[in-house]
Design an enzyme around this catalytic site. Structure first.
Site, PDB file in Angstrom:
ATOM      1  N   ASN A 117      36.238  28.533  20.532  1.00 24.97           N
ATOM      2  CA  ASN A 117      36.054  30.202  20.265  1.00 24.97           C
ATOM      3  C   ASN A 117      36.849  29.454  18.764  1.00 24.97           C
ATOM      4  OD1 ASN A 117      36.217  32.589  20.392  1.00 24.97           O
ATOM      5  ND2 ASN A 117      38.413  32.272  20.538  1.00 24.97           N
ATOM      6  N   HIS A 119      38.870  31.265  15.800  1.00 24.95           N
ATOM      7  CA  HIS A 119      40.184  32.457  16.085  1.00 24.95           C
ATOM      8  C   HIS A 119      40.506  32.258  14.226  1.00 24.95           C
ATOM      9  CE1 HIS A 119      43.491  34.432  17.325  1.00 24.95           C
ATOM     10  NE2 HIS A 119      44.668  33.537  16.361  1.00 24.95           N
ATOM     11  N   ASP A 151      40.260  26.697  27.263  1.00 21.29           N
ATOM     12  CA  ASP A 151      41.038  26.098  27.767  1.00 21.29           C
ATOM     13  C   ASP A 151      40.643  27.466  28.869  1.00 21.29           C
ATOM     14  OD1 ASP A 151      42.753  26.770  27.173  1.00 21.29           O
ATOM     15  OD2 ASP A 151      44.242  24.725  26.666  1.00 21.29           O
ATOM     16  N   ASP A 155      43.945  30.933  23.902  1.00 26.94           N
ATOM     17  CA  ASP A 155      43.856  30.148  22.149  1.00 26.94           C
ATOM     18  C   ASP A 155      44.415  29.557  22.035  1.00 26.94           C
ATOM     19  OD1 ASP A 155      42.263  32.429  21.807  1.00 26.94           O
ATOM     20  OD2 ASP A 155      43.909  33.281  20.403  1.00 26.94           O
TER      21      ASP A 155
HETATM   22  C1  GRF Z   1      36.752  37.023  13.710  1.00 25.85           C
HETATM   23  O1  GRF Z   1      37.511  36.667  12.881  1.00 25.85           O
HETATM   24  C2  GRF Z   1      37.121  35.936  14.705  1.00 25.85           C
HETATM   25  O2  GRF Z   1      37.631  35.599  14.784  1.00 25.85           O
HETATM   26  C3  GRF Z   1      37.876  37.311  15.859  1.00 25.85           C
HETATM   27  O3  GRF Z   1      36.722  38.982  15.431  1.00 25.85           O
HETATM   28  C4  GRF Z   1      36.321  38.703  14.263  1.00 25.85           C
HETATM   29  C5  GRF Z   1      35.015  38.468  14.844  1.00 25.85           C
HETATM   30  O4  GRF Z   1      33.723  38.828  13.816  1.00 25.85           O
HETATM   31  N1  GRF Z   1      37.933  37.403  16.484  1.00 25.85           N
HETATM   32  P1  GRF Z   1      32.900  38.629  13.041  1.00 25.85           P
HETATM   33  O5  GRF Z   1      32.925  39.508  14.479  1.00 25.85           O
HETATM   34  O6  GRF Z   1      32.017  37.009  13.697  1.00 25.85           O
HETATM   35  O7  GRF Z   1      32.031  39.291  11.713  1.00 25.85           O
END
Ligand code: GRF
Length: 210
Positions: A117, A119, A151, A155
């Site tokens: 994932n 973040h 996990d 996060d």
């Molecule tokens: C990213 O910053 C991601 O980490 C967060 O939401 C955003 C998603 O952007 N959870 P996208 O849909 O890939 O443009």
């Protein structure tokens, strides 16, 4: 210690999960256009309809599936359905790219160690759904993006890669998040490519790629 890959023969199969605009997905799709990258996006899944992330997949000719939580009688049933849908595409690596749902036990039992994932903050600071806003409100001068192995926590997984992004005096949440997303996309593309080409191992909290 668990060790994965490198994925052979042929390109690694990626399933990408999205909930929004899908710019991280687009970065992966663009990278995968080069055979030397070593991966192909075989499916894109979402928890909602009508999002640009799904449109990006459709334009790229990638199969999609949508499972909305409210269409299932409970969360475990939704989790199992998402796990089944992902498994049907036989992924080597599953990427949550702005997917705004937590994976449940059924999903992690199948894809633990190969579900990652991205973040928009430097974990363990500012976990949760408002990483950029929380960093701005706290007043940090440096934030960034983190790629981690998912996990059971929110996060909390082992960290694969991080990129730092400076917070500017005149930033608002939108400007900061947009700058984080530039770093996030390049981190994601570089890390996923290295993972599928070279393999990775997870030893307690330490992730080694290659
Ligand atoms: C990213 O910053 C991601 O980490 C967060 O939401 C955003 C998603 O952007 N959870 P996208 O849909 O890939 O443009």
């Amino acid at each position: 210690m668990t060790t994965h890959g490198p994925v052979t023969p042929g390109p690694a199969r990626l399933v990408v999960l999205v909930s929004g605009s899908g710019t991280n997905l687009q970065a992966l799709l663009d990278a995968c256009a080069d055979p030397a990258y070593g991966a192909v996006v075989v499916a894109v899944g979402a928890d909602r309809d009508g999002i640009e992330g799904l449109a990006r997949a459709e334009r790229a000719g990638v199969p999609t599936f949508v499972h909305r939580v409210r269409d299932f009688h409970d969360r475990p049933a939704w989790d199992a359905a998402v796990a089944d849908a992902v498994a049907a595409h036989e992924p080597d690596l599953v990427v949550s790219a702005g997917f705004m749902k937590l994976a449940g036990p059924a999903f992690l039992a199948r894809f633990g160690g190969r579900y990652v994932n991205t973040h928009p903050a430097l974990l363990p600071s500012f976990p949760g759904t408002h990483g950029a806003a929380d960093a701005l409100a706290y007043g940090v001068k440096v934030t960034g993006a983190t790629l981690f192995v998912v996990d059971e926590g929110v996060d909390t997984g082992a960290i694969i890669a991080q990129r730092a992004v400076e917070v500017l005096d005149d930033d608002d949440v939108a400007s900061l998040h947009e700058r984080i997303k530039v770093a996030e996309r390049s981190m994601l593309v570089e890390s996923v490519g290295r993972m599928v080409r070279s393999g990775w191992s997870v030893n307690a909290r330490r992730v080694t790629v290659g």
